[in-house]
Scaffold this motif. Structure first.
Motif, short mmCIF file in Angstrom:
data_model
loop_
_atom_site.label_atom_id
_atom_site.label_comp_id
_atom_site.label_asym_id
_atom_site.label_seq_id
_atom_site.Cartn_x
_atom_site.Cartn_y
_atom_site.Cartn_z
N ALA A 248 35.15 48.08 27.33
CA ALA A 248 35.35 46.66 27.61
C ALA A 248 34.17 46.10 28.39
N MET A 249 33.65 44.99 27.92
CA MET A 249 32.60 44.28 28.64
C MET A 249 33.23 43.00 29.19
N GLN A 250 33.17 42.84 30.50
CA GLN A 250 33.82 41.69 31.16
C GLN A 250 33.01 40.41 30.91
N VAL A 251 33.64 39.36 30.42
CA VAL A 251 32.88 38.12 30.18
C VAL A 251 33.42 36.88 30.89
N GLU A 252 34.70 36.92 31.32
CA GLU A 252 35.21 35.72 32.00
C GLU A 252 36.43 36.04 32.85
N TYR A 253 36.49 35.42 34.02
CA TYR A 253 37.72 35.35 34.81
C TYR A 253 38.19 33.90 34.76
N SER A 254 39.49 33.71 34.67
CA SER A 254 40.06 32.36 34.82
C SER A 254 41.15 32.49 35.89
N CYS A 255 40.77 32.23 37.14
CA CYS A 255 41.69 32.42 38.27
C CYS A 255 42.72 31.31 38.30
N LYS A 256 43.95 31.70 38.66
CA LYS A 256 45.07 30.76 38.75
C LYS A 256 45.52 30.70 40.20
#
Ligand code: AVJ
Length: 325
Positions: free
Chosen positions: A281-289
């Protein structure tokens, strides 16, 4: 801010990031363990178009809720900001929500969209300039995480308001988000404010559906990052050998989007050969809530206070007005 991955070319002109800069960023991200690439690499021209298409997907409630909220409360929001505002929009893209604010503001002085992707920037300034001929259009093609040299306002300004809709703040981890809010606090000055869209915590199934739409637009958006990188630096990522994955991490309170390698493979990036294992897995985005309390605490860490909060009827999304604490 995740210092190794942020954009560092200097621009207050209309140029895109130079390809050698992208090469450097990609090579650095691929050398990290786990591998990661910064989410601003999504937004080439195609990526910006795909993002607009995401916003039209039934599962992607964020844009719909924020627009409904701006429609319902636009006048009140404009009243909170007051007259003679200079509006600086971070990551403005196609600026689809900006109309809903500009149409209610009393004698706004200037609109300064700050956007990394030159084509949507040009189009939005063209469109808004025609619709609001009395507002000076002062676009900046730049990475909003960097120090900005704001253009001189054409007349006296009562306050600078930084508009940051779309819950883009969610793309930053808490520590980076606080650094970015501090930077905004400095840029807006004593009397300034920040009008920010913040997505709220909710049921995991609803969150995960929003980032895994049935039509596959988000998956295409995610993989377009590889196509963008290929176009920019001539790497040879084969999009058929990678796939999109977005899952909610309840401990961290965020959607984590990765690009998964479907097989063991080697990709050429500049002069380097980069190996991917099967299912790596290559991390590309966080979308924090955030909950309202979480976000107030974050604002506080950045020397800001929440002055007002507006919610859509289902309390899915918030628009918040922050001022200096
Ligand atoms: C515009 C960055 C807030 O994280 O929800 C949408 C981008 N990524 N679907 C988000 C995005 C996948 C979006 N932001």
């Amino acid at each position: 801010m995740s210092s190794t991955l942020q954009a560092t070319w200097l621009r207050d002109d209309d140029r895109r990031p130079p390809d050698n800069f992208i090469l450097e960023v990609v090579q650095r991200g691929l050398a990290a363990r786990p591998k990661r690439l910064p989410s601003w690499l999504f937004y080439d021209e195609r990526g910006s178009e795909l993002f607009v298409a995401i916003c039209e997907q039934p599962e992607y409630y964020l844009t719909r809720c924020e627009i409904a909220l701006m429609r319902a409360h636009g006048a009140e929001i404009a009243a909170a900001l007051g007259p003679d505002v200079r509006l600086v929009e971070y990551g403005s893209g196609h600026a689809i929500k900006t109309d809903l604010l500009l149409e209610h503001l009393v004698s706004p002085v200037a609109y300064v969209p700050v956007e990394i992707s030159p084509e949507p920037l040009r189009q939005s300034v063209q469109r808004l300039g025609e619709r609001f001929p009395d507002v000076a259009m002062q676009p900046l093609c730049a990475d909003f995480t960097r120090a900005l040299r704001l253009p001189i306002a054409p007349r006296a300004t009562r306050r600078t308001v930084i508009y940051f809709p779309g819950s883009t703040i969610g793309n930053f981890e808490a520590a980076d988000a606080a650094v970015l809010l501090r930077k905004m606090r400095a840029e807006m000055g004593e009397s300034g404010g920040i009008l920010i869209g913040v997505d709220l915590k909710k049921d995991t199934a609803l969150l995960e559906a929003a980032y895994n739409d049935a039509a596959g637009v988000t998956a295409e958006f995610t993989l377009n990052m590889l196509a963008h990188v290929n176009r920019a630096i001539g790497s040879d990522f084969d999009l058929r050998r990678f796939r999109h994955r977005a899952r909610y991490n309840p401990m961290a309170g965020r959607i984590e989007t990765c690009i998964l390698s479907s097989e063991d493979q080697v990709v050429r990036v500049g002069r380097q050969q980069v190996r991917f294992r099967e299912n790596e897995a290559m991390q590309v985005e966080y979308s924090c809530k955030y909950s309202l309390e979480d976000f107030a605490a974050l604002a506080h860490r950045a020397g800001l206070a929440v002055r007002e909060v507006w919610l859509d009827p289902e309390r899915m999304f918030s628009v918040q007005y922050l001022v200096r604490a």
